[in-house]
Design a protein around this motif. Structure first.
Motif, PDB file in Angstrom:
ATOM      1  N   UNK A 252       0.806  -1.227   0.000  1.00 50.82           N
ATOM      2  CA  UNK A 252       0.000   0.000   0.000  1.00 50.82           C
ATOM      3  C   UNK A 252       0.838   1.276   0.000  1.00 50.82           C
ATOM      4  N   UNK A 253       2.165   1.094  -0.065  1.00 53.52           N
ATOM      5  CA  UNK A 253       3.096   2.226  -0.107  1.00 53.52           C
ATOM      6  C   UNK A 253       2.885   3.177   1.086  1.00 53.52           C
ATOM      7  N   UNK A 254       2.741   2.578   2.241  1.00 53.69           N
ATOM      8  CA  UNK A 254       2.600   3.357   3.478  1.00 53.69           C
ATOM      9  C   UNK A 254       3.996   3.737   3.962  1.00 53.69           C
ATOM     10  N   UNK A 255       4.302   5.028   4.099  1.00 53.95           N
ATOM     11  CA  UNK A 255       5.619   5.416   4.609  1.00 53.95           C
ATOM     12  C   UNK A 255       5.843   4.860   6.014  1.00 53.95           C
ATOM     13  N   UNK A 256       7.017   4.315   6.254  1.00 55.21           N
ATOM     14  CA  UNK A 256       7.286   3.729   7.571  1.00 55.21           C
ATOM     15  C   UNK A 256       8.793   3.586   7.776  1.00 55.21           C
ATOM     16  N   UNK A 257       9.162   3.404   9.045  1.00 52.55           N
ATOM     17  CA  UNK A 257      10.532   3.064   9.419  1.00 52.55           C
ATOM     18  C   UNK A 257      10.548   1.588   9.788  1.00 52.55           C
ATOM     19  N   UNK A 258      11.707   0.948   9.618  1.00 52.28           N
ATOM     20  CA  UNK A 258      11.780  -0.500   9.842  1.00 52.28           C
ATOM     21  C   UNK A 258      13.194  -0.866  10.299  1.00 52.28           C
ATOM     22  N   UNK A 259      13.290  -1.535  11.448  1.00 45.50           N
ATOM     23  CA  UNK A 259      14.609  -1.978  11.914  1.00 45.50           C
ATOM     24  C   UNK A 259      14.759  -3.496  11.885  1.00 45.50           C
ATOM     25  N   UNK A 260      13.809  -4.171  11.227  1.00 42.60           N
ATOM     26  CA  UNK A 260      13.880  -5.628  11.138  1.00 42.60           C
ATOM     27  C   UNK A 260      12.988  -6.349  12.118  1.00 42.60           C
ATOM     28  N   UNK A 261      12.425  -5.636  13.110  1.00 45.65           N
ATOM     29  CA  UNK A 261      11.460  -6.284  14.008  1.00 45.65           C
ATOM     30  C   UNK A 261      10.428  -5.313  14.587  1.00 45.65           C
ATOM     31  N   UNK A 262      10.570  -4.018  14.287  1.00 45.19           N
ATOM     32  CA  UNK A 262       9.575  -3.030  14.719  1.00 45.19           C
ATOM     33  C   UNK A 262       9.347  -2.033  13.588  1.00 45.19           C
ATOM     34  N   UNK A 263       8.086  -1.889  13.209  1.00 46.24           N
ATOM     35  CA  UNK A 263       7.680  -0.945  12.175  1.00 46.24           C
ATOM     36  C   UNK A 263       7.104   0.296  12.857  1.00 46.24           C
ATOM     37  N   UNK A 264       7.539   1.471  12.427  1.00 46.85           N
ATOM     38  CA  UNK A 264       7.032   2.721  12.990  1.00 46.85           C
ATOM     39  C   UNK A 264       6.401   3.522  11.866  1.00 46.85           C
ATOM     40  N   UNK A 265       5.144   3.908  12.046  1.00 42.30           N
ATOM     41  CA  UNK A 265       4.440   4.640  11.000  1.00 42.30           C
ATOM     42  C   UNK A 265       3.590   5.747  11.610  1.00 42.30           C
ATOM     43  N   UNK A 266       3.389   6.794  10.837  1.00 43.32           N
ATOM     44  CA  UNK A 266       2.621   7.936  11.331  1.00 43.32           C
ATOM     45  C   UNK A 266       1.129   7.630  11.270  1.00 43.32           C
ATOM     46  N   UNK A 267       0.430   7.888  12.378  1.00 40.50           N
ATOM     47  CA  UNK A 267      -1.010   7.619  12.433  1.00 40.50           C
ATOM     48  C   UNK A 267      -1.622   8.351  13.612  1.00 40.50           C
ATOM     49  N   UNK A 268      -2.855   8.806  13.430  1.00 41.36           N
ATOM     50  CA  UNK A 268      -3.565   9.435  14.543  1.00 41.36           C
ATOM     51  C   UNK A 268      -4.205   8.400  15.456  1.00 41.36           C
ATOM     52  N   UNK A 269      -4.263   7.143  15.011  1.00 44.93           N
ATOM     53  CA  UNK A 269      -4.868   6.078  15.803  1.00 44.93           C
ATOM     54  C   UNK A 269      -4.015   5.741  17.026  1.00 44.93           C
ATOM     55  N   UNK A 270      -4.671   5.515  18.157  1.00 53.30           N
ATOM     56  CA  UNK A 270      -3.953   5.147  19.379  1.00 53.30           C
ATOM     57  C   UNK A 270      -3.486   3.695  19.341  1.00 53.30           C
ATOM     58  N   UNK A 271      -4.289   2.833  18.776  1.00 53.47           N
ATOM     59  CA  UNK A 271      -4.023   1.388  18.816  1.00 53.47           C
ATOM     60  C   UNK A 271      -3.274   0.968  17.561  1.00 53.47           C
ATOM     61  N   UNK A 272      -2.186   0.247  17.752  1.00 52.93           N
ATOM     62  CA  UNK A 272      -1.398  -0.244  16.622  1.00 52.93           C
ATOM     63  C   UNK A 272      -1.406  -1.764  16.608  1.00 52.93           C
ATOM     64  N   UNK A 273      -1.109  -2.324  15.452  1.00 50.76           N
ATOM     65  CA  UNK A 273      -1.030  -3.779  15.320  1.00 50.76           C
ATOM     66  C   UNK A 273       0.233  -4.302  16.013  1.00 50.76           C
ATOM     67  N   UNK A 274       0.253  -5.591  16.305  1.00 49.28           N
ATOM     68  CA  UNK A 274       1.448  -6.214  16.873  1.00 49.28           C
ATOM     69  C   UNK A 274       2.618  -5.981  15.918  1.00 49.28           C
ATOM     70  N   UNK A 275       3.751  -5.558  16.463  1.00 48.06           N
ATOM     71  CA  UNK A 275       4.995  -5.255  15.736  1.00 48.06           C
ATOM     72  C   UNK A 275       4.996  -3.866  15.110  1.00 48.06           C
TER      73      UNK A 275
END
Length: 340
Positions: A252-275
């Motif tokens: 989906x071409x969602x901008x994100x950061x990735x260190x191999x085990x944790x994905x960080x993405x910009x979102x106004x949502x409080x709840x994030x998926x596992x990882x």
């Protein structure tokens, strides 16, 4: 009713039983049984949860002082407790509250966490046999005089419908957030890593979103949690979630950061998926305070360093160390029980 002092002493003895090295083999059996029912319950996580119960809940001085703050109820009632099962023994605080109050516990444990709750309460009745008539594992809670139920937002609607005619505490989904300023030390960011990752992020006290100043550099955060990678790369359920979420972001071409085990993405949502960890940028801390105040009923706790002036803020690394008075959803369970 069992006398208050006998109730308190039984739980204190249970705490000592859990940490007594002569019981290591039995406790290891509990841990293995819990893991066999729920693959998220690794040996390390279950042991950590049991240790926290023994030291934070069943400490003699703290337990005695906590119980003394509340009057005895007018009479013993039957309290139906529907327990969650997202992290090991998460329902124990409710069981402790009901029994310390002098009420009868009608417990419906989660199928994900039944083994631990049964083991703990069986050990308690071995210590104080008089508790046997006050603890009942049940499938239906029709005989209850009051209810404590924990679940998702969807199940909360069901609980409100069926339990509305009697006194109740009904808890919904909550999560936790952190406010970063960019001035955090490596040790503080490592502590934040624990708040994010412990129990694989499945608890309401796990940080699922961070607020960061505009232009924040995530490099130091990633470097601070890098040594935690082994526990997560080697856990198949966590790693499957990581690979799935990464693939969704890429497709989906969602901008994100990735260190191999944790994905960080910009979102106004409080709840994030596992990882996945969400972030939201801010210009001023007042802006963040307003955002957190708006979502107060969805947030369990807020993590940050001293310069973040938010009431009740927790130091990084302490989110998963609740004390006896750190009630879920900020509803005083003991006050509710003592007033029945």
């Amino acid at each position: 009713m069992i006398s208050r002092i006998k109730r308190i002493n039984a739980f204190i003895t249970l705490g000592k039983f859990i940490t007594d090295t002569t019981n290591e083999e039995l406790i290891a059996d509990w841990i293995d049984a819990a893991k066999s029912k729920n693959n998220w319950f690794t040996r390390g996580n279950v042991a950590m949860s049991l240790r926290a119960i023994a030291t934070l809940y069943l400490n003699e001085e703290q337990l005695t002082a906590w119980a003394a703050r509340y009057p005895e109820p007018a009479s013993s009632q039957k309290i139906g407790v529907v327990m969650a099962g997202n992290i090991p023994a998460v329902g124990f605080h409710d069981a402790l509250s009901v029994l310390i109050s002098g009420h009868t516990l009608l417990v419906k444990p989660s199928s994900d966490d039944e083994m631990l709750i049964r083991a703990l309460l069986n050990a308690l009745t071995n210590i104080e046999p008089d508790f046997k008539k006050y603890i009942h594992f049940v499938e239906r809670l029709n005989a209850s005089d009051a209810y404590i139920a924990t679940g998702s937002d969807n199940t909360a609607r069901y609980f409100h419908y069926y339990f509305a005619k009697k006194p109740n505490i009904i808890r919904k989904n909550r999560t936790s957030v952190a406010v970063l300023t960019g001035n955090e030390s490596t040790a503080e960011l490592k502590g934040l890593g624990k708040d994010i990752f412990q129990y694989y992020g499945l608890g309401c006290r796990n940080v699922s979103k961070i607020y960061v100043p505009d232009g924040y550099d995530f490099t130091k955060l990633y470097e601070s949690v890098e040594d935690m990678s082994g526990d997560y790369l080697n856990h198949h359920k966590y790693f499957n979630n990581y690979e799935y979420n990464k693939s969704i972001f890429l497709v989906n071409r969602v901008p994100h950061f990735d260190n191999g085990f944790l994905l960080i993405t910009e979102s106004k949502s409080l709840v994030s998926a596992i990882s996945v960890l969400h972030y939201e940028k801010y210009v001023s801390l007042r802006e963040v305070e307003a955002l957190i105040a708006e979502d107060e009923d969805k947030i369990q706790c807020v993590v940050g360093i001293d310069e973040v002036n938010i009431p009740g803020i927790l130091a990084p690394g302490s989110a998963q160390q609740p004390g006896l008075s750190d009630y879920a959803d900020s509803v005083d369970t003991m006050a509710f029980l003592s007033a029945l």
